[in-house]
Design a protein around this motif. Structure first.
Motif, short mmCIF file in Angstrom:
data_model
loop_
_atom_site.label_atom_id
_atom_site.label_comp_id
_atom_site.label_asym_id
_atom_site.label_seq_id
_atom_site.Cartn_x
_atom_site.Cartn_y
_atom_site.Cartn_z
N MET A 106 0.84 -1.20 0.00
CA MET A 106 0.00 0.00 0.00
C MET A 106 0.87 1.25 0.00
O MET A 106 1.94 1.28 0.61
CB MET A 106 -0.92 0.01 1.22
CG MET A 106 -1.67 1.33 1.41
SD MET A 106 -2.78 1.33 2.82
CE MET A 106 -4.26 0.79 2.02
N LEU A 107 0.40 2.27 -0.70
CA LEU A 107 1.13 3.54 -0.73
C LEU A 107 1.00 4.25 0.61
O LEU A 107 -0.11 4.46 1.10
CB LEU A 107 0.60 4.44 -1.84
CG LEU A 107 1.40 5.72 -2.10
CD1 LEU A 107 2.73 5.37 -2.76
CD2 LEU A 107 0.62 6.69 -2.98
N VAL A 108 2.14 4.59 1.20
CA VAL A 108 2.13 5.29 2.49
C VAL A 108 2.62 6.73 2.38
O VAL A 108 2.38 7.53 3.29
CB VAL A 108 2.96 4.54 3.54
CG1 VAL A 108 2.33 3.19 3.85
CG2 VAL A 108 4.42 4.36 3.10
N ALA A 109 3.29 7.08 1.30
CA ALA A 109 3.77 8.44 1.12
C ALA A 109 4.19 8.66 -0.32
O ALA A 109 4.52 7.71 -1.04
CB ALA A 109 4.96 8.74 2.04
N ALA A 110 4.15 9.92 -0.76
CA ALA A 110 4.61 10.27 -2.11
C ALA A 110 5.20 11.66 -2.09
O ALA A 110 4.76 12.53 -1.32
CB ALA A 110 3.45 10.21 -3.10
N ALA A 111 6.21 11.85 -2.89
CA ALA A 111 6.78 13.17 -3.13
C ALA A 111 6.69 13.45 -4.61
O ALA A 111 6.99 12.58 -5.44
CB ALA A 111 8.24 13.22 -2.67
N GLY A 127 1.42 0.02 -6.06
CA GLY A 127 0.91 0.08 -4.71
C GLY A 127 0.79 -1.27 -4.05
O GLY A 127 0.76 -1.37 -2.81
N GLU A 128 0.73 -2.33 -4.85
CA GLU A 128 0.61 -3.68 -4.33
C GLU A 128 1.95 -4.38 -4.17
O GLU A 128 2.00 -5.54 -3.73
CB GLU A 128 -0.27 -4.51 -5.28
CG GLU A 128 -1.70 -4.01 -5.37
CD GLU A 128 -2.48 -4.67 -6.50
OE1 GLU A 128 -1.85 -5.42 -7.29
OE2 GLU A 128 -3.69 -4.42 -6.62
N ARG A 129 3.03 -3.68 -4.49
CA ARG A 129 4.34 -4.32 -4.50
C ARG A 129 4.86 -4.68 -3.12
O ARG A 129 5.67 -5.61 -2.97
CB ARG A 129 5.35 -3.40 -5.19
CG ARG A 129 5.18 -3.28 -6.69
CD ARG A 129 5.58 -4.56 -7.40
NE ARG A 129 6.86 -5.04 -6.92
CZ ARG A 129 8.03 -4.50 -7.25
NH1 ARG A 129 8.07 -3.48 -8.09
NH2 ARG A 129 9.14 -5.00 -6.77
N ALA A 130 4.48 -3.93 -2.09
CA ALA A 130 5.01 -4.17 -0.74
C ALA A 130 4.01 -3.64 0.27
O ALA A 130 3.07 -2.92 -0.07
CB ALA A 130 6.37 -3.47 -0.57
N GLY A 131 4.23 -4.01 1.52
CA GLY A 131 3.33 -3.56 2.57
C GLY A 131 3.33 -2.05 2.73
O GLY A 131 2.29 -1.44 2.99
#
Length: 249
Positions: A1-6, A148-152
């Motif tokens: 899941m996406l937790v942050a983006a720049a 987004g599904e690649r890692a926790g």
């Protein structure tokens, strides 16, 4: 899941050695990029994926350790994406093929690699994805969902400029639609408005030479359901090109 983006602009002029005497003109943009990358580090991701516009030869995945160069801009400066001994994997490109460490990073990802080196990134493995300007919105969104599904805990560094038509001396000359387009993108980034990014006018973006359109829509796909909030850290057009910096967390 996406937790942050720049979200950062990707002109090679961000690199002071490339900008030379004009380097101070983008000091505020560099500082904003540093702040945005700080948000990524604070999110403690398991994986960082860097997404940026690319010409045909640079499209698709780029593994950790891939090299970039600013020799084409008259500067003897090389960069690497993340740790030099990293082993990248395919971040989901819809059949773009295996990552090739022999390929040079496109300029957008080289600028990203420089930003990561400058801020001393060592928080998580890094992979790159070059996306082509013609890529349809839905394919961009789908690529983002796959990332987004690649890692926790996934973080994104999204490189791309807004319109290149803000002034008479801009690369795309003056287009009266450019300011409004850039303002809408800035609003969407500030509000982490996934729907607005997904529905950007792709034809208008192409006409205004907005290289960030496809990467922003990859971000929109990755951020679906993540519930992130946004902050706009920089919004200016010093060379007639819209440069935007934002952080989502």
């Amino acid at each position: 899941m996406l937790v942050a983006a720049a979200v950062c602009p990707c002109p090679p002029l961000l690199v002071p050695e490339v900008a030379a005497g004009a380097a101070p003109e983008l000091d505020a943009a560099r500082a904003a990029c540093t702040d945005a990358l700080g948000v990524l580090a604070a999110s403690r991701p398991d994986l960082l994926v860097v997404v940026g516009p690319a010409e045909k030869s640079g499209r698709g995945p780029h593994p950790e350790g891939a090299r970039g160069s600013f020799a084409g801009f008259g500067v003897d400066l090389d960069v690497r994406l993340g740790r030099p001994d990293g082993e990248g994997t395919d971040p989901g490109t819809g059949g773009a093929g295996p990552a090739s460490p022999e390929r040079e990073l496109p300029s957008s990802l080289a600028v990203a690699a420089w930003l990561l080196e400058r801020t001393g990134w060592s928080d998580a493995p890094v992979e790159g994805l070059g996306v082509g300007e013609p890529l349809e919105a839905e394919r961009c969104v789908q690529a983002g969902r796959q990332i987004g599904e690649r890692a926790g805990r996934v973080a994104l560094l999204v490189m791309g400029d807004a319109s290149a038509c803000r002034t008479l001396k801009a690369p795309g000359y003056l287009d009266e639609r450019a300011e409004g387009f850039d303002a809408e993108v800035a609003r969407a980034l500030a509000a982490a408005d996934v729907t607005a990014l997904k529905t950007l006018d792709t034809s208008l973006a192409h006409e205004l030479k907005a290289a960030g359109r496809a990467p922003w829509q990859v971000l929109a796909g990755a951020a679906e359901g993540a519930g992130l909030g946004g902050a706009l850290l920089y919004d200016d057009a010093p060379y007639g090109v819209g440069y935007l910096v934002a952080a989502w967390s």
